[in-house]
Design an enzyme around this catalytic site. Sequence first.
Site, PDB file in Angstrom:
ATOM      1  N   HIS A  29      37.710  38.322  38.566  1.00 19.39           N
ATOM      2  CA  HIS A  29      38.988  37.195  38.853  1.00 19.39           C
ATOM      3  C   HIS A  29      39.011  36.199  37.577  1.00 19.39           C
ATOM      4  O   HIS A  29      37.949  36.081  37.176  1.00 19.39           O
ATOM      5  CB  HIS A  29      38.930  36.460  40.209  1.00 19.39           C
ATOM      6  CG  HIS A  29      37.832  35.496  40.242  1.00 19.39           C
ATOM      7  ND1 HIS A  29      36.708  35.892  40.768  1.00 19.39           N
ATOM      8  CD2 HIS A  29      37.762  34.219  40.436  1.00 19.39           C
ATOM      9  CE1 HIS A  29      35.904  34.918  40.973  1.00 19.39           C
ATOM     10  NE2 HIS A  29      36.584  34.074  40.766  1.00 19.39           N
TER      11      HIS A  29
ATOM     12  N   ASP B  51      40.248  32.148  37.137  1.00 18.27           N
ATOM     13  CA  ASP B  51      40.518  31.207  38.287  1.00 18.27           C
ATOM     14  C   ASP B  51      42.106  30.613  38.239  1.00 18.27           C
ATOM     15  O   ASP B  51      42.507  30.269  36.889  1.00 18.27           O
ATOM     16  CB  ASP B  51      39.539  29.821  37.762  1.00 18.27           C
ATOM     17  CG  ASP B  51      38.134  30.358  38.226  1.00 18.27           C
ATOM     18  OD1 ASP B  51      37.783  30.923  39.179  1.00 18.27           O
ATOM     19  OD2 ASP B  51      37.296  29.542  37.570  1.00 18.27           O
TER      20      ASP B  51
ATOM     21  N   HIS C 159      35.376  36.768  35.927  1.00 16.70           N
ATOM     22  CA  HIS C 159      34.037  36.654  36.308  1.00 16.70           C
ATOM     23  C   HIS C 159      33.801  37.090  37.786  1.00 16.70           C
ATOM     24  O   HIS C 159      34.974  37.239  38.384  1.00 16.70           O
ATOM     25  CB  HIS C 159      33.439  34.983  36.141  1.00 16.70           C
ATOM     26  CG  HIS C 159      34.350  34.223  36.744  1.00 16.70           C
ATOM     27  ND1 HIS C 159      35.416  33.527  36.144  1.00 16.70           N
ATOM     28  CD2 HIS C 159      34.214  33.524  37.966  1.00 16.70           C
ATOM     29  CE1 HIS C 159      36.103  32.726  37.167  1.00 16.70           C
ATOM     30  NE2 HIS C 159      35.076  32.502  38.040  1.00 16.70           N
TER      31      HIS C 159
ATOM     32  N   ARG D 281      31.574  23.270  40.641  1.00 15.03           N
ATOM     33  CA  ARG D 281      32.582  23.458  39.312  1.00 15.03           C
ATOM     34  C   ARG D 281      33.724  22.450  39.046  1.00 15.03           C
ATOM     35  O   ARG D 281      34.318  21.881  39.960  1.00 15.03           O
ATOM     36  CB  ARG D 281      33.259  24.703  39.600  1.00 15.03           C
ATOM     37  CG  ARG D 281      34.167  25.658  38.447  1.00 15.03           C
ATOM     38  CD  ARG D 281      34.779  26.577  39.053  1.00 15.03           C
ATOM     39  NE  ARG D 281      36.088  26.486  39.532  1.00 15.03           N
ATOM     40  CZ  ARG D 281      36.895  26.872  40.334  1.00 15.03           C
ATOM     41  NH1 ARG D 281      36.236  28.379  40.676  1.00 15.03           N
ATOM     42  NH2 ARG D 281      37.966  26.776  40.625  1.00 15.03           N
TER      43      ARG D 281
END
Length: 308
Positions: free
Chosen positions: A124, A126, A280, A295
């Site tokens: 995917h 983000d 990723h 994150r």
Amino acid sequence: MTHAQPQLNSRQSSAIPLLSQPLLHEKESLEITRLSPALGAIVHDIDLSQSLPDKTIVELKDILCRDKVIFFRNQNISPIEQRNFAQKFGELHIHPVFPTVENVPEVIVLDTLHNDLKDNALWHADVTFSETPPLGAVLAARHLPPSGGDTLWTSTAAAYNALSPEMKAHLENLTALHDFTRSFPLSRFGRDNKEKQKWLNVRSENPPVEHPVIRIHPDTGERSIFVNEGFTTEICGLEPEESNALLQFIFQHIKKPEFSIRWTWQSGDIAFWDNRSTQHYAVDDYRPHRRIMQRVTIMGDKPVGPRN
């Protein structure tokens, strides 16, 4: 705890000259090790907890655009310092679902003890359910399992370049829908009334959005594939069977090992990736051990395709 270094061959085991497309600026002073022809670089001898000079930020932007995911080892960095570093590259995103560090809302906490992270264990990019998906993200390893928990990245630019001219031309005419609910279904994120109301609010603020299937990078002009298993639900204008078949072809194509790298995390590692030209996959192979990552997500712009 000790983790193995990423597997590199002898040609890649030390800092080497940069042989891909030229940087946006002429001179590079940072020492880096490139990890593959497609993507990936380790930046050495830099302390992200410090306020970096503008020249270094410019160099990092150039390396990010070319190598697409940058790694930094041995970083003793607080959530506030992580936020401050990411802020050098743009306005920061506040995630509508994941919990955040107390008093630092820009830093989301991905903790397998408390969060349902199944949406990370697939390929995917983000937050592509947004009208303006993120430019990139800065991810810090905070607590690692004894083994496992690697993350893979793939270059969607390399995947695009490997397509036939006929397939490129076909995909460049298409758009696709990206939907928040594909990775955040009510069945997993609405387990009680409070969660359900939050989910409904987020859903109403993030209806499905249409993006080009092939995206032009705003800084380099490079083309890449911009559909992903995490959020893309259909190719617009195609019959469902056609859409599903084409998406499955793209999803399988993006996964090819020649476009990807696999990173084995060590304590103190930071990864910084370009969300516009990568996807990723966080490998979920370490249960029942715990993994905590933090994150910070940098806001981006509206994707532009060849036909815009």
